[in-house]
Motif scaffolding. Structure first.
Motif, PDB file in Angstrom:
ATOM      1  N   GLY A 298     125.459  29.363 -17.106  1.00 38.77           N
ATOM      2  CA  GLY A 298     124.596  29.038 -18.232  1.00 38.77           C
ATOM      3  C   GLY A 298     123.330  28.288 -17.848  1.00 38.77           C
ATOM      4  N   ASP A 299     123.270  27.788 -16.598  1.00 44.46           N
ATOM      5  CA  ASP A 299     122.073  27.091 -16.121  1.00 44.46           C
ATOM      6  C   ASP A 299     121.074  28.045 -15.468  1.00 44.46           C
ATOM      7  OD1 ASP A 299     122.817  24.554 -17.017  1.00 44.46           O
ATOM      8  OD2 ASP A 299     123.962  24.144 -15.195  1.00 44.46           O
ATOM      9  N   ILE A 300     121.433  29.330 -15.388  1.00 43.91           N
ATOM     10  CA  ILE A 300     120.498  30.343 -14.905  1.00 43.91           C
ATOM     11  C   ILE A 300     119.854  30.981 -16.129  1.00 43.91           C
ATOM     12  CG2 ILE A 300     120.216  32.536 -13.711  1.00 43.91           C
ATOM     13  CD1 ILE A 300     122.512  31.733 -11.873  1.00 43.91           C
ATOM     14  N   VAL A 301     118.551  30.926 -16.180  1.00 47.78           N
ATOM     15  CA  VAL A 301     117.812  31.452 -17.333  1.00 47.78           C
ATOM     16  C   VAL A 301     117.188  32.787 -16.967  1.00 47.78           C
ATOM     17  CG1 VAL A 301     115.821  31.052 -18.833  1.00 47.78           C
ATOM     18  CG2 VAL A 301     117.375  29.172 -18.285  1.00 47.78           C
ATOM     19  N   LYS A 302     117.450  33.781 -17.818  1.00 43.31           N
ATOM     20  CA  LYS A 302     116.828  35.094 -17.652  1.00 43.31           C
ATOM     21  C   LYS A 302     115.490  35.066 -18.386  1.00 43.31           C
ATOM     22  CE  LYS A 302     120.601  36.655 -19.541  1.00 43.31           C
ATOM     23  NZ  LYS A 302     121.658  37.425 -20.171  1.00 43.31           N
ATOM     24  N   SER A 303     114.418  35.446 -17.688  1.00 40.36           N
ATOM     25  CA  SER A 303     113.099  35.574 -18.313  1.00 40.36           C
ATOM     26  C   SER A 303     112.912  37.047 -18.638  1.00 40.36           C
ATOM     27  CB  SER A 303     111.993  35.128 -17.349  1.00 40.36           C
ATOM     28  OG  SER A 303     112.124  33.782 -17.009  1.00 40.36           O
ATOM     29  N   LEU A 304     113.038  37.370 -19.912  1.00 38.31           N
ATOM     30  CA  LEU A 304     112.933  38.760 -20.339  1.00 38.31           C
ATOM     31  C   LEU A 304     111.566  38.996 -20.956  1.00 38.31           C
ATOM     32  CD1 LEU A 304     116.458  38.823 -21.962  1.00 38.31           C
ATOM     33  CD2 LEU A 304     115.816  39.842 -19.785  1.00 38.31           C
ATOM     34  N   VAL A 305     110.883  40.035 -20.494  1.00 32.98           N
ATOM     35  CA  VAL A 305     109.604  40.396 -21.092  1.00 32.98           C
ATOM     36  C   VAL A 305     109.911  41.435 -22.168  1.00 32.98           C
ATOM     37  CG1 VAL A 305     109.027  42.112 -19.314  1.00 32.98           C
ATOM     38  CG2 VAL A 305     107.222  41.090 -20.654  1.00 32.98           C
ATOM     39  N   VAL A 306     109.424  41.157 -23.366  1.00 31.66           N
ATOM     40  CA  VAL A 306     109.735  41.970 -24.542  1.00 31.66           C
ATOM     41  C   VAL A 306     108.436  42.556 -25.086  1.00 31.66           C
ATOM     42  CG1 VAL A 306     110.708  41.917 -26.875  1.00 31.66           C
ATOM     43  CG2 VAL A 306     111.731  40.507 -25.064  1.00 31.66           C
ATOM     44  N   LYS A 307     108.481  43.858 -25.378  1.00 37.33           N
ATOM     45  CA  LYS A 307     107.289  44.566 -25.868  1.00 37.33           C
ATOM     46  C   LYS A 307     107.293  44.622 -27.383  1.00 37.33           C
ATOM     47  CE  LYS A 307     104.690  48.773 -24.963  1.00 37.33           C
ATOM     48  NZ  LYS A 307     104.731  49.892 -25.869  1.00 37.33           N
ATOM     49  N   ARG A 308     106.143  44.286 -27.956  1.00 39.11           N
ATOM     50  CA  ARG A 308     105.943  44.420 -29.405  1.00 39.11           C
ATOM     51  C   ARG A 308     105.386  45.815 -29.698  1.00 39.11           C
ATOM     52  NH1 ARG A 308     103.875  38.696 -31.576  1.00 39.11           N
ATOM     53  NH2 ARG A 308     104.038  37.500 -29.679  1.00 39.11           N
ATOM     54  N   SER A 309     105.473  46.243 -30.946  1.00 37.70           N
ATOM     55  CA  SER A 309     104.985  47.577 -31.299  1.00 37.70           C
ATOM     56  C   SER A 309     103.477  47.711 -31.134  1.00 37.70           C
ATOM     57  CB  SER A 309     105.404  47.935 -32.726  1.00 37.70           C
ATOM     58  OG  SER A 309     104.933  46.959 -33.619  1.00 37.70           O
ATOM     59  N   ASP A 310     102.731  46.588 -31.139  1.00 34.15           N
ATOM     60  CA  ASP A 310     101.273  46.662 -30.960  1.00 34.15           C
ATOM     61  C   ASP A 310     100.864  46.743 -29.488  1.00 34.15           C
ATOM     62  OD1 ASP A 310     101.561  44.079 -29.951  1.00 34.15           O
ATOM     63  OD2 ASP A 310     100.364  43.118 -31.509  1.00 34.15           O
ATOM     64  N   GLY A 311     101.867  46.787 -28.588  1.00 34.03           N
ATOM     65  CA  GLY A 311     101.579  46.900 -27.161  1.00 34.03           C
ATOM     66  C   GLY A 311     101.458  45.568 -26.445  1.00 34.03           C
ATOM     67  N   SER A 312     101.514  44.454 -27.190  1.00 32.18           N
ATOM     68  CA  SER A 312     101.509  43.145 -26.540  1.00 32.18           C
ATOM     69  C   SER A 312     102.953  42.770 -26.184  1.00 32.18           C
ATOM     70  CB  SER A 312     100.870  42.090 -27.447  1.00 32.18           C
ATOM     71  OG  SER A 312     101.673  41.855 -28.587  1.00 32.18           O
ATOM     72  N   TYR A 313     103.102  41.668 -25.481  1.00 37.96           N
ATOM     73  CA  TYR A 313     104.409  41.252 -24.981  1.00 37.96           C
ATOM     74  C   TYR A 313     104.671  39.797 -25.321  1.00 37.96           C
ATOM     75  CZ  TYR A 313     104.268  45.545 -22.259  1.00 37.96           C
ATOM     76  OH  TYR A 313     104.204  46.859 -21.889  1.00 37.96           O
ATOM     77  N   LEU A 314     105.912  39.387 -25.084  1.00 39.09           N
ATOM     78  CA  LEU A 314     106.297  37.988 -25.148  1.00 39.09           C
ATOM     79  C   LEU A 314     107.404  37.774 -24.133  1.00 39.09           C
ATOM     80  CD1 LEU A 314     109.305  37.645 -26.765  1.00 39.09           C
ATOM     81  CD2 LEU A 314     107.841  38.371 -28.658  1.00 39.09           C
ATOM     82  N   PHE A 315     107.609  36.526 -23.766  1.00 41.71           N
ATOM     83  CA  PHE A 315     108.728  36.167 -22.902  1.00 41.71           C
ATOM     84  C   PHE A 315     109.833  35.582 -23.768  1.00 41.71           C
ATOM     85  CE2 PHE A 315     105.267  35.733 -19.756  1.00 41.71           C
ATOM     86  CZ  PHE A 315     105.795  36.513 -18.733  1.00 41.71           C
ATOM     87  N   ALA A 316     111.063  36.038 -23.546  1.00 42.66           N
ATOM     88  CA  ALA A 316     112.236  35.452 -24.187  1.00 42.66           C
ATOM     89  C   ALA A 316     113.102  34.875 -23.071  1.00 42.66           C
ATOM     90  CB  ALA A 316     113.007  36.497 -24.983  1.00 42.66           C
ATOM     91  N   LEU A 317     113.314  33.563 -23.104  1.00 44.34           N
ATOM     92  CA  LEU A 317     114.115  32.889 -22.082  1.00 44.34           C
ATOM     93  C   LEU A 317     115.501  32.619 -22.643  1.00 44.34           C
ATOM     94  CD1 LEU A 317     111.338  32.775 -20.840  1.00 44.34           C
ATOM     95  CD2 LEU A 317     111.674  30.372 -20.352  1.00 44.34           C
ATOM     96  N   VAL A 318     116.496  33.232 -21.993  1.00 49.80           N
ATOM     97  CA  VAL A 318     117.872  33.209 -22.484  1.00 49.80           C
ATOM     98  C   VAL A 318     118.794  32.807 -21.336  1.00 49.80           C
ATOM     99  CG1 VAL A 318     119.695  34.659 -23.481  1.00 49.80           C
ATOM    100  CG2 VAL A 318     117.314  35.047 -24.139  1.00 49.80           C
ATOM    101  N   PRO A 319     119.741  31.876 -21.584  1.00 56.10           N
ATOM    102  CA  PRO A 319     120.619  31.445 -20.498  1.00 56.10           C
ATOM    103  C   PRO A 319     121.669  32.492 -20.141  1.00 56.10           C
ATOM    104  CG  PRO A 319     121.292  30.396 -22.526  1.00 56.10           C
ATOM    105  CD  PRO A 319     120.032  31.172 -22.832  1.00 56.10           C
ATOM    106  N   GLY A 320     122.161  32.391 -18.903  1.00 58.21           N
ATOM    107  CA  GLY A 320     123.237  33.264 -18.454  1.00 58.21           C
ATOM    108  C   GLY A 320     124.420  33.179 -19.397  1.00 58.21           C
ATOM    109  N   GLY A 321     125.087  34.318 -19.600  1.00 57.33           N
ATOM    110  CA  GLY A 321     126.230  34.367 -20.504  1.00 57.33           C
ATOM    111  C   GLY A 321     125.826  34.629 -21.943  1.00 57.33           C
ATOM    112  N   ARG A 322     124.516  34.732 -22.189  1.00 53.89           N
ATOM    113  CA  ARG A 322     124.016  35.018 -23.535  1.00 53.89           C
ATOM    114  C   ARG A 322     123.046  36.192 -23.448  1.00 53.89           C
ATOM    115  NH1 ARG A 322     125.707  31.361 -27.148  1.00 53.89           N
ATOM    116  NH2 ARG A 322     124.133  31.947 -28.690  1.00 53.89           N
ATOM    117  N   LYS A 323     122.790  36.826 -24.567  1.00 55.87           N
ATOM    118  CA  LYS A 323     121.861  37.958 -24.634  1.00 55.87           C
ATOM    119  C   LYS A 323     120.944  37.767 -25.832  1.00 55.87           C
ATOM    120  CE  LYS A 323     125.053  40.581 -27.443  1.00 55.87           C
ATOM    121  NZ  LYS A 323     126.014  41.610 -27.567  1.00 55.87           N
TER     122      LYS A 323
END
Length: 160
Positions: free
Chosen positions: A46-71
């Motif tokens: 749980g102390d390892i954080v996944k940095s997920l890049v997420v695409k919006r429908s307008d073509g821009s992105y965001l980062f979602a930081l989620v700990p290990g064991g979670r989605k």
């Protein structure tokens, strides 16, 4: 003579320094699972954080930081961002959006400073995350990272 482009970890270090953010970058062997990575780093999954890049429908992105064991909870994240469609881009789009390959992605040093959304379970902890290159991880105080990015902290995940 032109300057050589910075490596991924050099971009991470430069961005952290510019933001006044203290990080520790370590080399580590490749891991085949979250549990193996945590064991190699001497921390809990749980102390390892996944940095997920997420695409919006307008073509821009965001980062979602989620700990290990979670989605990512897509309904929670869509509601938070105020959109009805988000998706994980394929590896080539993620690389184009951040300058990092999957497995190395971090907001630190991203070629574009996309907004950062952090799962609330990360707050108050020292966490590990990608450091811009395979075979490296960085450690950072989550609250300092959140402050450095003006990140939005919210419930955006579910147990895996």
């Amino acid at each position: 003579m032109t300057d050589a482009p910075l490596s991924g970890v050099e971009r991470v270090r430069a961005d952290a320094a510019a933001r006044g953010l203290e990080i520790e970058v370590i080399e580590r062997p490749a891991a085949r699972s979250l549990e193996e990575a945590a064991e190699l780093l001497g921390i809990s999954p749980g102390d390892i954080v996944k940095s997920l890049v997420v695409k919006r429908s307008d073509g821009s992105y965001l980062f979602a930081l989620v700990p290990g064991g979670r989605k990512i909870s897509w309904p929670k994240l869509r509601a938070l961002v105020g959109v009805n469609k988000l998706q994980l881009p394929d590896a080539s789009l993620a690389l184009a959006a951040t300058g990092y390959e999957r497995g190395t992605i971090t907001p630190l040093g991203s070629t574009t400073a996309w907004p950062v959304y952090v799962d609330e379970t990360i707050a108050g902890r020292r966490v590990s995350m990608g450091a811009g290159e395979h075979g490296r991880s960085l450690f950072v105080d989550a609250d300092a990272l959140i402050a450095a990015y003006g990140a939005t902290v919210a419930d955006l995940s579910d147990p895996e």
